[in-house]
Design an enzyme around this catalytic site. Structure first.
Site, PDB file in Angstrom:
ATOM      1  CG  HIS A   1      -4.676  -2.231   7.182  1.00 25.16           C
ATOM      2  ND1 HIS A   1      -4.226  -3.042   6.161  1.00 25.16           N
ATOM      3  CD2 HIS A   1      -4.795  -1.001   6.649  1.00 25.16           C
ATOM      4  CE1 HIS A   1      -4.078  -2.324   5.053  1.00 25.16           C
ATOM      5  NE2 HIS A   1      -4.421  -1.081   5.334  1.00 25.16           N
TER       6      HIS A   1
ATOM      7  CD  GLN B   1      -9.491   3.978  -0.289  1.00 23.64           C
ATOM      8  OE1 GLN B   1      -8.865   3.967  -1.354  1.00 23.64           O
ATOM      9  NE2 GLN B   1      -8.913   4.251   0.871  1.00 23.64           N
TER      10      GLN B   1
ATOM     11  CB  SER C   1      -0.927   0.015   1.216  1.00 20.94           C
ATOM     12  OG  SER C   1      -1.817  -1.076   1.181  1.00 20.94           O
TER      13      SER C   1
ATOM     14  CD  GLU D   1      -3.913  -6.049   7.807  1.00 12.96           C
ATOM     15  OE1 GLU D   1      -3.145  -5.159   7.402  1.00 12.96           O
ATOM     16  OE2 GLU D   1      -5.154  -5.942   7.781  1.00 12.96           O
TER      17      GLU D   1
ATOM     18  CE1 TYR E   1      -6.512   9.935  -3.538  1.00 12.76           C
ATOM     19  CE2 TYR E   1      -5.009   8.241  -2.752  1.00 12.76           C
ATOM     20  CZ  TYR E   1      -5.257   9.336  -3.544  1.00 12.76           C
ATOM     21  OH  TYR E   1      -4.268   9.840  -4.350  1.00 12.76           O
TER      22      TYR E   1
ATOM     23  N   GLY F   1      -4.252  -1.845  -0.954  1.00 15.24           N
ATOM     24  CA  GLY F   1      -3.363  -1.568  -2.071  1.00 15.24           C
ATOM     25  C   GLY F   1      -2.994  -0.097  -2.140  1.00 15.24           C
TER      26      GLY F   1
ATOM     27  CG  ASN G   1      -0.912   2.459   4.629  1.00 19.27           C
ATOM     28  OD1 ASN G   1      -0.678   3.619   4.318  1.00 19.27           O
ATOM     29  ND2 ASN G   1      -0.378   1.445   3.982  1.00 19.27           N
TER      30      ASN G   1
ATOM     31  N   GLY H   1      -2.015   3.814  -4.063  1.00 18.85           N
ATOM     32  CA  GLY H   1      -2.418   4.747  -5.103  1.00 18.85           C
ATOM     33  C   GLY H   1      -3.841   5.254  -4.991  1.00 18.85           C
TER      34      GLY H   1
ATOM     35  CB  CYS I   1      -7.264  -0.566   2.982  1.00 20.47           C
ATOM     36  SG  CYS I   1      -6.280   0.947   3.078  1.00 20.47           S
ATOM     37  CG  LEU I   2      -7.310   0.075  -3.405  1.00 30.12           C
ATOM     38  CD1 LEU I   2      -7.504   1.563  -3.664  1.00 30.12           C
ATOM     39  CD2 LEU I   2      -6.091  -0.435  -4.176  1.00 30.12           C
TER      40      LEU I   2
END
Length: 376
Positions: free
Chosen positions: A355, A276, A48, A357, A317, A244, A314, A246, A272-273
């Site tokens: 996260h 989104q 990430s 994990e 966005y 992930g 982390n 970006g 997370c990503l």
């Protein structure tokens, strides 16, 4: 160890000199800060962070060295790291390489002897900045020109770089400190999921397997139609969308495939990503936070239980508040009241921004993996 000078130029015109202890050369990236007190190897090997320089607010870094078992991916995708003081000599029985050796092996820059508090305050006040670091070029005007000619982080599809090129099966659970090995045979449930690799961390896969799920990891350019066909045949029971790097808005083809899964009401869980991406696929574009959330000590309120969980974060966005039209908020960030978890109204889909994990970080949200298994 003789440390060579390194020169840093930020897009706001700040020019700094420090010492280099990792990869030598020139690299560009986005500078962010992380407030975790431990786990620097796991953080650096988290996909990430691709394309980013991480400023560690913990002043002393490097004392526990590095080892193969604490990697969260096969390499380091982060451009580099900033630390106030480097501990060159590790003191840990599990250590296999020092931090400088580790960074050089994975071609990531290490920068020390610099005021990390100054950098953190700057990012906090004005947001993350694109920057360049070089052990070769010391002229600020040349560095400025090099930075201006480099792509910005939101212009790069890092998913293509960090995702697995082909499918594979993940077959072990979490790390067992007593046996110094991974749990090989946790109780199986007879349920299989596809884990879409957008930059997945190893310990996410470990946790999914640990709760009894059989895990097949597939590339970012997976086929939604194929996943739906396998779900209807009973070959799989759900889909997981990973973390992930970006800007998620760049992932147009991935969002289109996820939309197919949504329409087919395939059970899904995302982190997370992936969280989104679900929002985008539902028609609610994400936005960039002022300076993002990065660290292992962020309080999040579970709106169902009213319990406050300390979480690992982390992300730069976030999903918009307007998504409440189609989903219930399950978790809220108590630092800035942004959305941290969602449960969608008309489909068996839920997601979290943080996260669970916990690698590295607290384990208070680990129950979410069991919740996914229970829903399948």
């Amino acid at each position: 160890m003789m440390l060579k000078p390194v020169w840093i130029y930020l897009e706001n015109g700040v020019f700094l000199e420090a010492k280099s202890f990792g990869f030598e050369g020139s690299k560009t990236g986005e500078i962010v800060f992380n407030t975790s007190l431990s786990g620097y190897q796991e953080i650096m090997s988290d996909p990430s962070y691709a394309g980013q320089f991480i400023v560690f607010t913990m002043p002393e870094i490097g004392i526990v060295g590095t080892n193969d078992n604490d990697m969260e991916s096969s390499t380091i995708y982060a451009s580099g790291m900033f630390v106030r003081s480097l501990n060159e000599t590790p003191s840990n029985f599990r250590s296999q390489k020092s931090l400088p050796e580790f960074l050089k092996q994975h071609k990531s820059m290490g920068i020390c002897d610099i005021d990390t508090r100054y950098l953190t305050k700057m990012i906090r006040d004005s947001g993350p900045k694109m920057m360049i670091a070089s052990t070769e070029v010391s002229d600020p005007e040349k560095l400025k020109a090099m930075l201006a000619s480099s792509p910005r982080i939101e212009e790069v599809n890092y998913i293509e770089k960090v995702s697995t090129p082909k499918s594979y099966v993940h077959d072990h659970g979490v790390w067992n400190a007593e046996t110094q090995s991974y749990n090989a045979t946790p109780k199986r449930l007879g349920k299989k999921i596809l884990a879409v690799d957008l930059g997945i961390k190893h310990n996410i896969l470990n946790e999914l397997y640990e709760v009894g799920l059989d895990v097949e990891v597939v590339p970012h350019n997976f086929s939604g139609d194929d996943a739906i066909a396998r779900y209807k045949k009973g070959e799989i029971h759900g889909v997981f969308l990973s973390n992930g790097p970006g800007d998620p808005l760049i992932l147009k083809s991935e969002a289109a495939e996820v939309k197919k899964l949504i329409d087919a009401k395939v059970p899904m869980f995302a982190i997370c990503l992936g969280h989104q991406l679900l929002s985008i696929a539902h028609g609610y574009p994400t936005y960039k936070l002022k300076f993002g959330q990065h660290g292992g000590n962020h309080p999040v309120k579970n709106t169902k239980s009213n319990i406050v969980e300390i979480t690992t974060q982390n992300h730069n966005y976030n999903v918009p508040d307007s998504i409440c039209k189609i989903a219930k908020i399950t978790h809220v960030n108590l630092f800035d009241n942004t959305i941290e978890g969602l449960e969608y109204n008309d489909a068996p889909i839920f997601s979290v921004q943080h996260h669970p994990e916990a690698s590295s970080g607290p384990q208070e949200s680990r129950y979410i993996f069991q919740e996914f298994a229970n829903r399948l």
